[in-house]
Design a protein around this motif. Sequence first.
Motif, PDB file in Angstrom:
ATOM      1  N   MET A  12     -12.949 -20.682  -3.361  1.00  0.00           N
ATOM      2  CA  MET A  12     -13.181 -20.964  -4.780  1.00  0.00           C
ATOM      3  C   MET A  12     -14.167 -19.968  -5.352  1.00  0.00           C
ATOM      4  SD  MET A  12     -13.310 -25.099  -4.608  1.00  0.00           S
ATOM      5  CE  MET A  12     -13.716 -25.326  -6.327  1.00  0.00           C
ATOM      6  N   SER A  13     -13.862 -19.489  -6.566  1.00  0.00           N
ATOM      7  CA  SER A  13     -14.625 -18.386  -7.147  1.00  0.00           C
ATOM      8  C   SER A  13     -15.646 -18.830  -8.182  1.00  0.00           C
ATOM      9  CB  SER A  13     -13.647 -17.441  -7.832  1.00  0.00           C
ATOM     10  OG  SER A  13     -12.974 -18.154  -8.859  1.00  0.00           O
TER      11      SER A  13
ATOM     12  N   GLY B 242     -14.425 -20.089 -10.975  1.00  0.00           N
ATOM     13  CA  GLY B 242     -13.600 -20.037 -12.183  1.00  0.00           C
ATOM     14  C   GLY B 242     -12.749 -21.295 -12.298  1.00  0.00           C
ATOM     15  N   VAL B 243     -12.067 -21.405 -13.451  1.00  0.00           N
ATOM     16  CA  VAL B 243     -11.290 -22.620 -13.696  1.00  0.00           C
ATOM     17  C   VAL B 243     -10.044 -22.674 -12.801  1.00  0.00           C
ATOM     18  CG1 VAL B 243     -10.038 -21.603 -15.667  1.00  0.00           C
ATOM     19  CG2 VAL B 243     -10.251 -24.065 -15.509  1.00  0.00           C
TER      20      VAL B 243
ATOM     21  N   SER C  22      -9.357 -21.598  -9.611  1.00  0.00           N
ATOM     22  CA  SER C  22      -9.515 -22.111  -8.245  1.00  0.00           C
ATOM     23  C   SER C  22     -10.069 -23.536  -8.249  1.00  0.00           C
ATOM     24  CB  SER C  22     -10.375 -21.177  -7.390  1.00  0.00           C
ATOM     25  OG  SER C  22     -11.541 -20.795  -8.042  1.00  0.00           O
TER      26      SER C  22
ATOM     27  N   ILE D  66     -14.465 -22.562   0.320  1.00  0.00           N
ATOM     28  CA  ILE D  66     -15.272 -21.400   0.704  1.00  0.00           C
ATOM     29  C   ILE D  66     -15.535 -20.565  -0.530  1.00  0.00           C
ATOM     30  CG2 ILE D  66     -15.358 -19.294   2.091  1.00  0.00           C
ATOM     31  CD1 ILE D  66     -13.072 -20.752   3.756  1.00  0.00           C
ATOM     32  N   PHE D  67     -16.803 -20.229  -0.727  1.00  0.00           N
ATOM     33  CA  PHE D  67     -17.168 -19.268  -1.769  1.00  0.00           C
ATOM     34  C   PHE D  67     -17.560 -17.988  -1.045  1.00  0.00           C
ATOM     35  CE2 PHE D  67     -20.623 -17.155  -4.104  1.00  0.00           C
ATOM     36  CZ  PHE D  67     -19.935 -16.839  -5.256  1.00  0.00           C
TER      37      PHE D  67
ATOM     38  N   LYS E 233      -9.871 -11.130   0.899  1.00  0.00           N
ATOM     39  CA  LYS E 233      -9.514 -12.556   0.787  1.00  0.00           C
ATOM     40  C   LYS E 233      -8.526 -12.962   1.886  1.00  0.00           C
ATOM     41  CE  LYS E 233     -10.090 -12.621  -4.179  1.00  0.00           C
ATOM     42  NZ  LYS E 233      -9.361 -12.411  -5.435  1.00  0.00           N
TER      43      LYS E 233
ATOM     44  N   THR F 152      -5.505 -20.477  -2.807  1.00  0.00           N
ATOM     45  CA  THR F 152      -6.280 -19.754  -3.827  1.00  0.00           C
ATOM     46  C   THR F 152      -5.790 -20.172  -5.216  1.00  0.00           C
ATOM     47  OG1 THR F 152      -4.768 -17.878  -4.058  1.00  0.00           O
ATOM     48  CG2 THR F 152      -6.438 -17.705  -2.326  1.00  0.00           C
TER      49      THR F 152
ATOM     50  N   HIS G 166      -4.641 -18.177  -7.451  1.00  0.00           N
ATOM     51  CA  HIS G 166      -3.807 -17.110  -8.034  1.00  0.00           C
ATOM     52  C   HIS G 166      -2.607 -17.712  -8.761  1.00  0.00           C
ATOM     53  CE1 HIS G 166      -5.707 -14.343  -4.984  1.00  0.00           C
ATOM     54  NE2 HIS G 166      -5.684 -13.573  -6.059  1.00  0.00           N
TER      55      HIS G 166
ATOM     56  N   GLN H  13       0.162 -13.050 -11.165  1.00  0.00           N
ATOM     57  CA  GLN H  13      -0.712 -12.146 -10.392  1.00  0.00           C
ATOM     58  C   GLN H  13      -0.033 -11.602  -9.137  1.00  0.00           C
ATOM     59  OE1 GLN H  13      -4.100 -14.933 -10.188  1.00  0.00           O
ATOM     60  NE2 GLN H  13      -5.334 -13.352 -11.149  1.00  0.00           N
TER      61      GLN H  13
HETATM   62  N1  ATP Z   1     -15.828 -15.053  -4.708  1.00  0.00           N
HETATM   63  C1  ATP Z   1     -14.724 -15.726  -4.333  1.00  0.00           C
HETATM   64  N2  ATP Z   1     -14.795 -16.631  -3.341  1.00  0.00           N
HETATM   65  C2  ATP Z   1     -13.703 -17.305  -2.929  1.00  0.00           C
HETATM   66  N3  ATP Z   1     -12.490 -17.162  -3.488  1.00  0.00           N
HETATM   67  C3  ATP Z   1     -12.372 -16.281  -4.485  1.00  0.00           C
HETATM   68  C4  ATP Z   1     -13.458 -15.511  -4.964  1.00  0.00           C
HETATM   69  N4  ATP Z   1     -13.029 -14.719  -5.966  1.00  0.00           N
HETATM   70  C5  ATP Z   1     -11.720 -14.992  -6.107  1.00  0.00           C
HETATM   71  N5  ATP Z   1     -11.316 -15.922  -5.229  1.00  0.00           N
HETATM   72  C6  ATP Z   1      -9.971 -16.514  -5.081  1.00  0.00           C
HETATM   73  O1  ATP Z   1      -8.993 -15.627  -5.595  1.00  0.00           O
HETATM   74  C7  ATP Z   1      -8.338 -16.203  -6.725  1.00  0.00           C
HETATM   75  C8  ATP Z   1      -8.006 -15.157  -7.765  1.00  0.00           C
HETATM   76  O2  ATP Z   1      -9.180 -14.480  -8.090  1.00  0.00           O
HETATM   77  P1  ATP Z   1      -9.410 -13.721  -9.463  1.00  0.00           P
HETATM   78  O3  ATP Z   1     -10.613 -12.900  -9.284  1.00  0.00           O
HETATM   79  O4  ATP Z   1      -8.128 -13.126  -9.871  1.00  0.00           O
HETATM   80  O5  ATP Z   1      -9.865 -14.887 -10.404  1.00  0.00           O
HETATM   81  P2  ATP Z   1      -9.194 -15.703 -11.548  1.00  0.00           P
HETATM   82  O6  ATP Z   1      -7.719 -15.493 -11.672  1.00  0.00           O
HETATM   83  O7  ATP Z   1     -10.039 -15.544 -12.739  1.00  0.00           O
HETATM   84  O8  ATP Z   1      -9.375 -17.164 -10.912  1.00  0.00           O
HETATM   85  P3  ATP Z   1     -10.599 -18.121 -11.085  1.00  0.00           P
HETATM   86  O9  ATP Z   1     -10.443 -18.723 -12.482  1.00  0.00           O
HETATM   87  O10 ATP Z   1     -10.439 -19.143 -10.005  1.00  0.00           O
HETATM   88  O11 ATP Z   1     -11.838 -17.264 -10.960  1.00  0.00           O
HETATM   89  C9  ATP Z   1      -9.310 -17.267  -7.219  1.00  0.00           C
HETATM   90  O12 ATP Z   1      -8.636 -18.279  -7.947  1.00  0.00           O
HETATM   91  C10 ATP Z   1      -9.903 -17.780  -5.925  1.00  0.00           C
HETATM   92  O13 ATP Z   1      -9.071 -18.704  -5.273  1.00  0.00           O
END
Ligand code: ATP
Length: 387
Positions: free
Chosen positions: A1-2, A4-5, A7, A24-25, A99, A121, A123, A145
């Motif tokens: 999980m990042s 963001g909305v 994940s 996991i972050f 990842k 994830t 994605h 994506q």
């Molecule tokens: N720092 C991180 N730690 C763990 N997982 C990550 C991280 N960054 C990205 N991911 C994983 O990769 C996916 C796609 O990453 P991306 O950077 O494209 O973000 P995103 O499409 O804006 O998604 P989100 O809204 O979850 O940030 C995320 O949804 C998450 O599952």
Amino acid sequence: MSGGVDSSVAAKLLAEQDYNLSAIFMRNWDTRDESGTDKGCEWEKDWQDVQQVCRTLDIPCRMIDLSREYWNRVFEPSLRLWESGVTPNPDVWCNKEIKFGALLDRLPHSESIPEEAWFATGHYARKSTGPRAKLLRAVDRHKDQTYYLSSLSEASLDRALFPIGGFTKPEVREIARKHNLVTAERPESMGLCFVGEKGKFRDFLDQYIPPKPGPIVDLLTDKTLGEHHGLWTYTIGENARISGMPMKMFVSRKDIANNRVYVVPGTDHIDLWATSIRATGWSWIWADSPPIGISQPAGTRLRAKFRHKMGDIPCTVRRRADGDVIITFDDPRKAVSPGQVVALWDADWCLGCGTIVEGKNDPPQSLDYTQDYQKANIAYTQESPNP
Ligand SMILES: Nc1ncnc2c1ncn2[C@@H]1O[C@H](COP(=O)(O)OP(=O)(O)OP(=O)(O)O)[C@@H](O)[C@H]1O
């Protein structure tokens, strides 16, 4: 999980099913040593939000630091490519190397997670449920994506889950609001966080790559119009911002051997267009089964993209004896840069990707190159007595 909305909602959707979840972050950038801050990569805020969402969903979470792996396996190789004058896609390689690479490698050894555990994830992508996993485009075409995931191996794809691939972005936000996830209104993440503000990419690379000045040359007159500080400071297709010229000049090629940047007048000069590209280093998701017909002289009909934010291009694809692939577009395209990733789809099925070696306008379509060159040259020298 990042943090963001996307994940967060991916986790929420899985939490509603019968999975034994663990979040996991991943931290993949460490700027503290250089600047004393993590400005641009607000990882602490992201980590707090991940923890908050996990408390709401009642699932455990942990942080893994992969900044060394990111540096060694993505950033450093990308720097070498920028330095050599080509345009790499670190975001594509981050998915393969970090990842779905370093992170997956760590899991079975660092936790009591069985090898066959799923890896989810946020994605926007889907997976088919046939005997062999296929990577499929997301339902939300604007958010799809699969371009970024096109370098995955079949083994990684086998373990992957993309819970939000069947939803649109507005639906994902709605789910997050409905379940009071703190990330519901989080803005979209913007590419490489550590670069900081948009438009500062050049300044950022200047910190890592020593200057290597060379001439900016007018392709039409062969005159030197200015000096660049390194080939990485320009991308093919961009405005070269040369002052005192009668027309805006755009970068159409780089001569890596002679450290030269070539420019042409106007956004539509024929040297900015390509009718075909050659790409190397192919990574087919089904490694043992490249697309049917690709080795036939007539090739096979597929769709290609060489940037995330572009429509896909109908094309004919042929494989050469050396394994490189020639992709001939139905209609010419602008701004093809060596080093960029080009990915291929059969309808919604993403097949894999390669790295662009060159773009060609051969034979030039829709315009007579010789005439155009002469016309442009004449018009250009008339308007510009002293270029
Ligand atoms: N720092 C991180 N730690 C763990 N997982 C990550 C991280 N960054 C990205 N991911 C994983 O990769 C996916 C796609 O990453 P991306 O950077 O494209 O973000 P995103 O499409 O804006 O998604 P989100 O809204 O979850 O940030 C995320 O949804 C998450 O599952």
